[in-house]
Write an enzyme that holds these catalytic residues in place. Structure first.
Site, PDB file in Angstrom:
ATOM      1  N   GLU A 288      50.616  30.893  67.810  1.00 52.91           N
ATOM      2  CA  GLU A 288      50.844  29.235  67.428  1.00 52.91           C
ATOM      3  C   GLU A 288      50.319  28.887  66.114  1.00 52.91           C
ATOM      4  OE1 GLU A 288      51.579  25.613  66.110  1.00 52.91           O
ATOM      5  OE2 GLU A 288      50.677  25.184  68.272  1.00 52.91           O
ATOM      6  N   CYS A 322      49.543  20.673  63.468  1.00 54.15           N
ATOM      7  CA  CYS A 322      49.834  21.510  63.064  1.00 54.15           C
ATOM      8  C   CYS A 322      51.232  21.386  62.260  1.00 54.15           C
ATOM      9  CB  CYS A 322      49.967  22.629  63.701  1.00 54.15           C
ATOM     10  SG  CYS A 322      50.258  22.678  65.625  1.00 54.15           S
TER      11      CYS A 322
END
Length: 520
Positions: A288, A322
């Site tokens: 991720e 993110c």
């Protein structure tokens, strides 16, 4: 409750919204702004150890720049010890392998109960070490940690194989077996939450874990390690190592006796982990990684709501997300008004002591990030973007940065292409829906995206056209343990959360048995 309060506060606007949030926070316990650090060593086999090298490193309070304490610095030798302990805990016939799936679920629920018991302490320690506002640590991060662990506790005895009606006199079925020793490398922006995202599915499915925690924020993960022991997990099932990426992280990624690695962090490091995993034992990899997520504001959007949500999408967690909405695309006929309102909202954002309940934004996590973000701001000015507010340090001490907004941003500018990971909003103008789809997808990243519109047809078209693992419509950063999260392209591979998150932690085995006679 928190999400409902936050959404209502956003709709009311900054001034009235803060009053509503203030009322909600009155139930939040007053924190100890200097929580005692109880654990700063390496956790292996349910015991605390110094590093084999005896090295330590400082962890710093980003609000002041002062050292909180020194922490054991794990490296390859410590990873080897942890993997050995994990492998022993995973042997056939071990207490962990023979444990009923329902009992694994009970242990995860017990861990969640212990975290909830110590919620005030953990939230304060997270704020001290990371810099995020205490009210966010307590109400958001810890709330999501508890929900994640309890969600996966429920899956422990429900994720299983099937019987298969193959031809002939055979009985065929599948087993969902644990992968084995799982290396997990977590980031510094959501230390407790990322620990829960990784541990939940791994433990629910019967794996064992060697976890490396970020050197910037090791303290809360180490405290949770002790709660894992208190909850009753057998020795060696979870091992936690504070250390640095090039040493401890690299040792996990390249270890021949680690069966899987899961990493959350930068795309640059994700590349290195993928290569190391392939060059060693071809271990399974879940990544991720970074993002440059487009947030598309159509001209028919609810202006008040879109402005507040776009502000939240970028500035939440000091911009250290993110999936931050870091490319705000605004349709040209509402562009001027949207920019004006967004600048006003950014100027009203409260930056300061993260333990103050009025604070919306704390410091960046460390000096490296502080300087990196200021470097991107300088780049934006040099490349011709219009600096509308902010642009510098927000305090003489600590790593605080002013909420910053750039207008007239062009797609080719560095700030429009690279992940800044800070409180810097970039607003871009577009004309048509077809145009914005092409521009939004013209990125190496594909983690998340959002669309604000009152037109259902536009919402459906854009949500299908955007190349992103998550698309939010008329909202942003809405997460649930039940819904998977992950990226397209260089934003990673695999999914975390939800039932999908279990797949990365299991091997599917087919067993076929010859029988004297098969009957329907």
């Amino acid at each position: 409750m928190l999400r409902a309060v936050a959404l209502a506060a956003a709709r009311l606007g900054p001034r009235q919204g803060r009053r509503l949030l203030s009322a909600a926070t009155q139930a939040v316990p007053t924190p100890n702004q200097q929580p005692e650090v109880l654990y700063n060593q390496i956790f292996i086999n349910n015991e605390w150890h110094d590093a084999v090298s005896k090295k330590t490193f400082p962890t710093v309070n980003p609000s002041t720049g002062d050292v909180i304490c020194h922490v054991a610095e794990g490296d390859k030798a410590d990873v080897d010890r942890a993997v050995k302990a994990a492998r022993a805990a995973f042997q056939l016939g071990s207490p962990w392998r023979r444990m009923d799936a329902s009992e694994r679920g009970r242990l995860l629920n017990r861990l969640a109960d212990l975290i909830e018991r110590d919620r005030t302490y953990l939230a304060a320690l997270e704020t001290l070490d990371n810099g995020k506002p205490y009210i966010i640590s307590y109400l958001v991060d810890l709330d999501m940690v508890l929900k994640c662990l309890r969600y996966y506790a429920g899956w422990a005895d429900k994720y299983h194989g099937k019987t298969i009606p193959i031809d002939g006199d055979y009985f065929s079925y599948t087993r969902h077996e644990p992968v084995g020793v799982c290396g997990q490398i977590i980031p510094w922006n959501f230390p407790l939450l990322m620990q829960a995202w990784k541990l939940g599915p791994a433990l629910a499915t019967g794996n064992v874990v060697v976890m490396k925690v970020a050197e910037q924020t090791p303290l809360t993960a180490l405290y949770v390690a002790n709660l894992i022991k208190e909850a009753g997990f057998p020795p060696g099932v979870v091992n936690v190592i504070p250390g640095f990426g090039p040493t401890a992280g690299a040792a996990i990624a390249s270890h021949e006796d680690v069966d899987k690695v899961a990493f959350t962090g930068s795309t640059e490091v994700g590349h290195l982990i993928q290569v190391a995993a392939g060059k060693s034992n071809l271990k399974r990899v879940t990544l991720e990684l970074g993002g440059k997520s487009p947030n598309i504001i159509m001209s028919d959007a609810d202006m008040d709501w879109a402005v507040e949500q776009a502000h939240f999408a970028l500035f939440f967690n000091q911009g250290q997300c993110c999936c931050a909405g870091s490319r705000t695309f605004v349709q040209e006929d509402i562009y001027a008004e949207f920019v004006e309102r967004s600048v006003a909202r950014a100027k009203s954002r409260v930056v300061g002591n993260p333990f103050d309940s009025r604070t919306e934004q704390g410091p960046q996590v460390d000096e490296t990030q502080f300087k990196k973000v200021l470097g991107y701001i300088k780049s934006g000015k040099e490349e011709g973007a219009k600096l509308l507010c902010g642009g510098g340090a927000a305090a003489d001490r600590g790593y605080f940065i002013q909420p910053t907004v750039f207008g007239d941003v062009q797609d080719g500018m560095t700030i429009a292409k690279e992940e800044i990971f800070g409180p810097v909003m970039q607003i871009l103008k577009f004309k048509s829906m077809e145009e914005v789809v092409g521009r939004a997808n013209n990125s190496k990243y594909g983690l998340a995206a959002a669309v604000f519109t009152k037109d259902l047809d536009k919402a459906n078209y854009l949500s299908q056209a955007l190349q992103a693992g998550t698309v939010w419509v008329n909202c942003y950063d809405v997460f649930g343990a039940q819904s998977p999260f992950g990226g397209y392209k260089l934003s990673g591979s695999g999914r975390e959360l939800g039932e999908y998150g279990l797949q990365a932690y299991t091997e599917v085995k087919t067993v076929t048995v010859r029988v004297p006679q098969k009957n329907s």
